[in-house]
Design an enzyme around this catalytic site. Structure first.
Site, mmCIF file in Angstrom:
data_model
loop_
_atom_site.group_PDB
_atom_site.id
_atom_site.type_symbol
_atom_site.label_atom_id
_atom_site.label_comp_id
_atom_site.label_asym_id
_atom_site.label_seq_id
_atom_site.Cartn_x
_atom_site.Cartn_y
_atom_site.Cartn_z
ATOM 1 N N ASP A 26 -2.393 -10.383 -2.615
ATOM 2 C CA ASP A 26 -3.498 -9.799 -1.070
ATOM 3 C C ASP A 26 -4.990 -10.088 -1.317
ATOM 4 O OD1 ASP A 26 -1.985 -8.785 1.502
ATOM 5 O OD2 ASP A 26 -4.101 -7.611 1.197
ATOM 6 N N HIS A 66 0.957 -1.329 -0.343
ATOM 7 C CA HIS A 66 0.012 -0.198 0.306
ATOM 8 C C HIS A 66 1.043 1.355 0.253
ATOM 9 C CE1 HIS A 66 -3.473 -2.325 0.264
ATOM 10 N NE2 HIS A 66 -3.223 -2.583 1.524
ATOM 11 N N ASP A 114 -4.636 -12.956 3.447
ATOM 12 C CA ASP A 114 -5.819 -12.061 4.157
ATOM 13 C C ASP A 114 -7.457 -12.172 3.007
ATOM 14 O OD1 ASP A 114 -4.614 -10.380 1.973
ATOM 15 O OD2 ASP A 114 -4.285 -8.727 3.633
HETATM 16 ZN ZN LIG Z 1 -4.632 -6.586 2.409
#
Ligand SMILES: [Zn+2]
Length: 302
Positions: A158, A122, A239
């Site tokens: 992810d 990110h 995740d």
């Molecule tokens: Zn994540």
């Protein structure tokens, strides 16, 4: 596998899910695997400051140094903060990705996995966010190019979109970024871009492993064949697992084995099996530890 105990000293505010227990859980799971003896385990070194060039500008590094709290915590954004050990952990996480890239491109290892935190995907060039400070996988890509790779591909499975990686390479077609992610969902940035080397695979909340597999085969395989990378980098987030408390996708352990195998097959076909994978998310401690073990086993079998 490259890691460092100091990555466990970085802690954030408010019983944060991106916790030191994640790495401890992975280490415990690996101790129970007989094949883990085949892993060469190395300790990470901090990234050399000049290797931030091309990814993070000087003013961002200066801003972080000014934020460094000494005691207590300093906030970077609503869900990302620093303690006195965070910047060292971030330099080690970035350094691990660099070291892994040098080892794989130098022929010292076929594949490498960085068990590190903070995660990175990110982090945009000048914005730390979403538990990320430095974009580890982007720094690895930049290092690969500086070592002579002409084209690299970054595969990000992810549950969250790798907005930082896309932002950093948006104008750099030599770096293909393929990202699967729950949509709409955090971070809501860089998920509408239109460029041939940015391959977006949005998945509705509640998507199953079969839907994930179909979408990844449809979007990633032709893109990889077209791009012909010299190295495959992986933003390995776990995740999207159905047990994860943050994500809303329904992947099972077997789906992480499947995507790991797909990456290994693609790397064999396109770039002599060269893979550098680095840990991103994954917040259910048992699911994370199981799926990292599965991922590593596939990389080892390579
Ligand atoms: Zn994540």
């Amino acid at each position: 596998m490259i890691s460092h105990h100091d990555c466990e000293k970085h802690m954030m505010l408010d019983h944060h899910p991106e916790s030191p227990a994640r790495l401890q859980s992975i280490a415990n799971a690996l101790r129970a695997q007989d094949w883990a003896a085949e892993l060469q385990q190395l300790s990470a070194s901090e990234i050399d400051a000049e290797l931030f060039a091309g990814v993070h500008p000087r003013h961002y590094l200066d801003m972080l140094a000014e934020l460094d709290p000494g005691e207590g915590f300093a906030r970077i954004d609503a869900d990302t903060s620093l303690n006195q050990y965070s910047l060292r952990a971030a330099r080690l996480a970035a350094g691990a990705a660099i070291q892994a890239t040098e080892a794989v491109l130098g022929g010292v290892a076929d594949t490498a996995f960085c068990a590190v935190r903070p995660p990175g995907h990110h982090a945009e060039s000048a914005i730390g966010m979403g538990f990320c400070i430095f974009n580890n996988v982007a720094l690895a890509a930049e290092r690969a190019l500086s070592l002579g790779a002409e084209r690299v591909a970054i595969l990000d499975f992810d549950v969250h979109h790798g907005n930082g990686t896309v932002e950093i390479f948006l104008e750099r077609p030599e770096v293909m970024v393929c990202s699967s992610f729950q949509y709409p969902f955090y971070p809501g940035r860089m998920d509408q871009v239109n460029a041939a080397h940015i391959v977006l695979t949005p998945l509705a909340a509640g998507s199953s492993g079969d839907q994930f597999r179909q979408a990844v085969e449809r979007d990633w395989l032709p893109a990889l064949l077209r791009h012909q990378p010299d190295l495959i980098l992986v933003s390995a987030g776990f995740d999207a697992h159905r047990q994860d408390p943050l994500g809303g996708l329904l992947l099972e352990d077997a789906d992480f084995a499947w995507v790991s195998q797909l990456i290994v097959d693609a790397a064999r076909r396109l770039c002599q099996g060269r893979i550098v994978s680095t840990l991103e998310g994954g917040y259910h401690l048992d699911a994370l530890a199981r799926c990292v073990s599965i991922h590593l086993r596939e990389l080892l079998a390579q």
